[in-house]
Design an enzyme around this catalytic site. Structure first.
Site, PDB file in Angstrom:
ATOM      1  N   GLU A 216      28.430  36.171  40.640  1.00 48.20           N
ATOM      2  CA  GLU A 216      28.338  34.122  40.691  1.00 48.20           C
ATOM      3  C   GLU A 216      28.846  33.703  41.641  1.00 48.20           C
ATOM      4  OE1 GLU A 216      31.093  33.233  38.040  1.00 48.20           O
ATOM      5  OE2 GLU A 216      30.294  33.917  36.072  1.00 48.20           O
TER       6      GLU A 216
ATOM      7  N   GLU B 259      39.113  33.302  41.814  1.00 50.13           N
ATOM      8  CA  GLU B 259      38.903  33.430  40.713  1.00 50.13           C
ATOM      9  C   GLU B 259      37.005  33.036  40.262  1.00 50.13           C
ATOM     10  OE1 GLU B 259      40.022  32.413  36.977  1.00 50.13           O
ATOM     11  OE2 GLU B 259      40.669  30.761  37.232  1.00 50.13           O
TER      12      GLU B 259
END
Length: 830
Positions: free
Chosen positions: A472, A463
């Site tokens: 990210e 995740e």
């Protein structure tokens, strides 16, 4: 209280009763100290007609004397006989049910007058009233709109000078709210454009807000969406827009019920100061004898409407909880380079919807892989970036469901040393030490080991997604797993994710960043910040898939990561209605496994998918072949808030414009960082004929900035009825269809949005004869404003020869700089 939405009233009395305004407070509803009031605020003028007469005499003397010799204009401050609001009991305590006050600034001033002395007089009167308001604790003041719209810049100049005075911005700051109609059907965005002009002249001042008069006709969705993003501090509700139902109770039409509900959902979050919204009822005395229950019936109805809205929106009424949910603008997380706090992980883990979907994806993946699992050769499941272990928990749960506990080996890798301690504790307490824990950066895990000694995984679960999907470093991190630790048939969860952008208007976002001098070249994550998407579609800009290559990874170990991870997209957006862009909002969607899907897109989004190379060739031949689909937000998912890529300077555009947006993701091996760059250009299409004239090729609305009073006051002979049941709860059906309702049932007097605003300031022409007085009339006999030409000045189509040649020309109307060049404001270290 109703979440952060409050109820106010404007008493109905003439100027002789201004100093006795408290008489009204007992008439609307009778209450004692044990019985709370059913309204929170009373809207009263700061000064009386007596003060206007005194100021008028002073100004006449000044004009006479200034002809002989120059002297400064001195405006006396109001005395006790000149004020409407008493100088005591106006500060409202948190546990006090006594109504507080909102101040109405003098509406007879001419702030837009060409005469400098008249403007100076108006400014000094306003300063005197603001001084008194600050003394008695009033923080919200409503100001009349300009009457001569041809001098709008002068009006804006005076407002800005008022806002720059230390009386306004000394903490706690005063709020000046300009009253305007929400909508007029002659030009739906005219009043928004008027507001936007004044707001820009005042440099988005945090103390400047707007109060909107609710319309009696249905508001187009694009107009309402525009206003929902603006700093609206009051909704002005005239009694004339109410209908009487079959039981003679006053009720609002369905579209106005929904309008209030939508503003209630925003809940005052569009404002920096005094984060609250007030619904102000006025003119109730006009029709009190025509409805059952009199004036109090209007208040009971609005209170009931707000309570029902609270219930529909799941507001708990806990003010402390609401303060925690106030609008916030945050820098994007950098978990690959920064150490996240325990509280951050805790926030992520509260989103059970996300983990339920992950669990479903893990279950389906393990079912498909279970045939290859044996005791001698167990499946290897890697949780990459395990955090505090929520995905490990869900993996164990699915193994138990499939009875695969002894045929699966679980590895959890996490570089955060504090989170690693948490994993160690959970491994001992809950996982029976069956999880192999690795404290290392996944991009460096076993990279120096020979291939035969590297762990090969069957299922990789992660995740690593941010608000823009790839922001990210999920592509870079998972590529390292694919490159060094995957087999030819390794399964990745998620399998793919796409990033999307759309041009957005968000005044609060721009206001907050410019106020504190924060970077307008860096992307920001926005939580509960109102925004308005200006385009009809949201465009996909790029997509990442895992595995990236459906072939032997040994063949792709060498290569240029700059090319592999860098992306660039040139998106075009059609802008039907004029507006102002503050940046581009970003969302993402994820395919976890098979058809298990996550989306942060807004509900009911129309999405244009990015075509691949083959479909692009077809799309050039037939534009209809471009992929368009509808998409909603994953219900009740709270993990991600949208991201905004701002513009250093807002860009305005006219109706029927086109935007070309460059969005790039740049991965640099030499600089060891990843960053985003963005810019835009705006265009319109012109049609040239042999007459040498140019007209808009599409039906472009005349881009005039305002509509003057001469075009605003047409009455609409439309009547609606609201059919209700006998009890009050059934008076309001928030799901009722209103498209085919019978046109009957409105109360007698028609009133436009501008008339509603005029009524607030005592300038309405519909005021009854016994209420007309000097306070209602402008001091300086201002005539009606000059009517602007509503035509474009171009030759009419019928005047052109039928055989005249036409050429469509794409004309550039605006361009922005390239933002965040070389990652100078924001980058992600590798």
């Amino acid at each position: 209280m109703h979440s952060n939405v409050f109820v106010g009233v404007k008493p109905g009395f003439n100027h002789k009763q201004h100093n006795k305004g408290s008489r009204f407070l007992g008439n609307v509803t009778s209450h004692t100290s044990e019985e709370p009031s059913n309204y929170d605020y009373v809207l009263l003028p700061i000064t009386t007609g007596r003060y206007k007469e005194i100021v008028g005499q002073v100004f006449k003397e000044f004009q006479k004397q200034s002809k002989q010799h120059w002297q400064p204009l001195r405006v006396p401050e109001p005395q006790l006989q000149d004020i409407c609001i008493p100088p005591f009991n106006v500060n409202k305590l948190d546990d006090d049910d006594t109504p507080s006050y909102i101040g109405l600034l003098s509406s007879w001033l001419e702030l837009e007058s060409p005469d400098l002395a008249v403007r100076d007089l108006g400014l000094k009167v306003l300063l005197n009233e603001c001084k008194y308001a600050r003394f008695v604790g009033i923080r919200k003041l409503i100001l009349a709109p300009p009457r001569d719209l041809s001098n709008l810049q002068l009006y804006g100049q005076m407002i800005y000078r008022l806002l720059q005075n230390r009386i306004i911005f000394t903490a706690p700051a005063l709020t000046i709210s300009i009253s305007l109609p929400l909508y007029e059907d002659s030009d739906p965005l005219a009043t928004w454009e008027l507001w936007n002009t004044v707001r820009k002249l005042c440099e988005y001042h945090s103390s400047l807000t707007v109060s909107l008069a609710l319309p009696r006709t249905k508001t187009p969705s694009f107009v309402l969406n525009r206003w929902l993003a603006e700093p609206v501090s009051c909704l002005l509700v005239s009694s004339s827009i109410f209908a009487s139902n079959q039981y003679d109770y006053p009720v609002l039409h369905k579209f106005n019920q929904n309008l209030i509900l939508k503003f209630q959902k925003i809940n005052g979050d569009s404002q920096i100061l005094r984060n609250e919204l007030c619904v102000i009822l006025h003119g109730m005395e006009k029709y009190a004898n025509d409805v059952k229950g009199g004036e109090s019936a209007y208040l009971e109805y609005v209170n009931f409407l707000l309570k029902k809205g609270d219930k529909a929106l799941n507001f708990k009424g806990n003010r402390q909880l609401m303060l925690q949910e106030e609008s916030r603008i945050m820098p994007p997380l950098k978990p690959h380079s920064d150490t996240l706090l325990n509280s951050t992980y805790l926030t992520f883990e509260k989103d059970l919807v996300k983990y339920d979907l992950y669990e479903s994806a893990i279950l389906e993946a393990l079912q498909d892989l279970s045939s290859r699992a044996t005791f001698k050769r167990p499946l290897v499941v890697l949780v990459a970036g395990a955090g505090r272990g929520p995905l490990v928990d869900r993996t164990f749960k699915t193994l138990s469901m499939l009875s695969l506990e002894n045929r699966v080996s679980i590895i959890a890798i996490e570089k955060n040393p504090q989170a690693y301690l948490y994993l160690q504790k959970r491994n001992f307490d809950y996982w029976d030490n069956k999880v192999e824990l690795i404290k290392e950066d996944m991009t460096k895990w076993q990279t120096n080991e020979p291939p035969e000694r590297r762990v090969q995984v069957d299922l990789c679960i992660s995740e690593l997604l941010g608000s823009f999907g790839c922001n990210e470093l999920s592509p870079e991190c998972l590529w390292s797993i694919e490159k060094y630790h995957s087999r030819n048939d390794t399964v990745f969860i998620p399998r793919s994710y796409s990033s999307y952008i759309a041009p957005v208007s968000s005044p609060l976002f721009y206001q907050k960043l410019s106020k504190v001098n924060r970077s307008l070249e860096s992307p920001w994550v926005v939580h509960r910040v109102p925004y308005c998407i200006l385009s009809s579609k949201i465009n996909e800009v790029w997509r990442f898939e895992h595995p990236m290559f459906e072939k032997d990874v040994d063949q792709v170990e060498d290569g240029d990561d700059t090319v592999r991870f860098s992306q660039s997209s040139l998106s075009e957006f059609k802008m039907k209605h004029r507006g102002e862009i503050h940046g581009f909002i970003g969302f993402f969607t994820v395919t976890l496994y098979n058809d298990i899907f996550l989306s942060t897109l807004p509900d009911d989004s129309t999405v244009r998918l990015k075509s691949n190379e083959e479909s692009s060739k077809c799309a050039r031949q037939d534009e209809d072949l471009q992929l368009i689909k509808r998409c909603d937000h994953t219900p009740n998912m709270t993990s991600w808030s949208p991201i905004i890529f701002p513009l250093k300077q807002p860009l305005s555009f006219v109706d029927d414009s086109e935007l070309s947006v460059l969005m790039s993701r740049i991965h640099s091996d030499t600089e060891q960082k990843v960053w985003y760059e963005w810019s835009l250009e705006s265009f319109i299409y012109l049609m040239l004929s042999n007459y040498g004239s140019a007209t808009a090729a599409t039906n472009m609305t005349n881009p005039r900035s305002i509509v003057t009073e001469g075009t605003k006051t047409s009455n609409h002979n439309r009547h609606f009825s609201v059919t209700t049941n006998q009890n009050l709860d059934n008076q309001i059906d928030l799901d009722q269809d209103v498209e085919n309702e019978e046109e009957q049932g409105f109360l007698s007097n028609l009133e436009t949005g501008w008339q509603s605003v005029q009524d607030i300031h005592g300038l309405s022409e519909t005021t009854r004869p016994d209420q007309l007085n000097s306070t209602n009339r402008p001091m300086f006999d201002l005539k009606s404003s000059r009517v602007l030409d509503s035509t474009s000045g171009s030759p009419r189509h019928e005047d052109l020869e039928e055989d005249a040649p036409e050429v469509h020309v794409r004309v550039k109307t605006g361009v922005s700089t390239l933002h965040n060049v070389c990652g100078r404001a924001f980058s992600l270290p590798l």
